[in-house]
Design an enzyme around this catalytic site. Structure first.
Site, mmCIF file in Angstrom:
data_model
loop_
_atom_site.group_PDB
_atom_site.id
_atom_site.type_symbol
_atom_site.label_atom_id
_atom_site.label_comp_id
_atom_site.label_asym_id
_atom_site.label_seq_id
_atom_site.Cartn_x
_atom_site.Cartn_y
_atom_site.Cartn_z
ATOM 1 N N GLY A 55 -15.960 -38.253 8.528
ATOM 2 C CA GLY A 55 -15.158 -36.984 7.519
ATOM 3 C C GLY A 55 -16.542 -36.487 6.660
ATOM 4 C CD GLU A 110 -13.338 -41.368 2.256
ATOM 5 O OE1 GLU A 110 -14.027 -40.800 3.043
ATOM 6 O OE2 GLU A 110 -12.642 -42.385 2.672
ATOM 7 C CG ASP A 111 -13.228 -37.310 4.428
ATOM 8 O OD1 ASP A 111 -12.560 -38.618 3.924
ATOM 9 O OD2 ASP A 111 -12.939 -37.426 5.468
ATOM 10 C CG ASP A 114 -3.719 -38.953 2.106
ATOM 11 O OD1 ASP A 114 -3.194 -38.192 1.571
ATOM 12 O OD2 ASP A 114 -3.380 -39.310 3.281
ATOM 13 C CB SER A 115 -2.594 -43.702 1.227
ATOM 14 O OG SER A 115 -3.468 -44.292 1.941
ATOM 15 N N GLY A 116 -5.060 -43.643 -0.534
ATOM 16 C CA GLY A 116 -6.169 -44.733 -1.404
ATOM 17 C C GLY A 116 -6.342 -45.926 -0.667
ATOM 18 C CB THR A 118 -9.789 -45.718 3.365
ATOM 19 O OG1 THR A 118 -8.733 -45.207 4.439
ATOM 20 C CG2 THR A 118 -10.910 -46.112 3.915
ATOM 21 C CE LYS A 142 -3.968 -34.254 1.483
ATOM 22 N NZ LYS A 142 -3.494 -34.867 2.979
ATOM 23 C CG ASP A 170 -10.547 -35.628 12.467
ATOM 24 O OD1 ASP A 170 -10.670 -36.306 11.276
ATOM 25 O OD2 ASP A 170 -9.939 -36.060 13.344
#
Ligand code: IMP
Ligand code: MG
Length: 187
Positions: A55, A110-111, A114-116, A118, A142, A170
């Protein structure tokens, strides 16, 4: 003959409709600004950019070209395991080269956070390779979705908790080549 989507068009990918959210011009301006911030912060160093595939590849290409320093570059690919929020971990599909990272000032590109999940699991793995320093540059964040405390030094845009595609990101494999970022449209 088909033509590439214009930024003012609603687009459809698989079963979802997306509306224009961040134009190529806004992205270029912000990413250039991030590159200049990094250039100032790392003025007398040679940072090693570790790019999270897939990403972040477009963001990284633009960011690196805005950092006027003798940088180096590497790639890594991880995927989140599916599972409950407590058992989720990351699967390292393409590992970083530990010899290249040891003792270096690493900037992980990083792209989106979100939840963090990764980065929460992957950053400790990277620390095992003993970089001199480790910071994160993410294009998108986010804040309403994040479940883990993840250190992020460089954030391009804070965005609402809605799915986005384009500029590398994506939806089920599609949409990465879109020049702008599109947000899912509520039905
Ligand atoms: P995490 O939840 O922070 O672990 O996010 C992990 C990955 O999910 C990101 O690196 C993206 O690849 C993907 N992802 C999260 N939110 C989005 C989105 O809105 N669009 C596309 N990919 C996303
Ligand atoms: Mg990703």
């Amino acid at each position: 003959m088909t033509h590439p989507p214009q930024m003012n068009d609603i687009i459809r990918i698989h079963d979802l409709r997306f509306r224009p959210y961040l134009t190529p011009e806004r992205l270029a301006k912000r990413v250039t600004g991030m590159g200049q911030e990094i250039r100032r912060d790392y003025a007398d160093r040679q940072p090693y950019f570790l790019v999270m595939l897939k990403g972040a590849f477009i963001f990284a290409a633009d960011l690196l070209r805005a950092v006027d320093l003798p940088i180096e570059l590497g790639f890594v690919r991880v995927s989140s395991y599916s599972g409950t929020s407590t058992t989720r971990k990351v699967n390292v599909l393409v590992p970083p080269d530990p010899e290249e990272i040891r003792g270096r000032d690493v900037i992980l590109v990083e792209d989106i956070v979100d939840s963090g999940n990764t980065l929460y699991h992957f950053l400790p793995e990277l620390e095992k390779a003993s970089p001199a320093s480790l910071t994160v540059a993410t294009l998108l964040y986010k804040p309403d979705a994040v479940e883990h405390d993840v250190p992020m030094e460089y954030i391009g845009f804070e965005i609402p908790d809605k799915f986005v595609v384009g500029y590398g990101l994506d939806y089920d494999g599609q949409g990465r080549q879109l020049a702008g970022i599109y947000q899912v449209a509520e039905e």
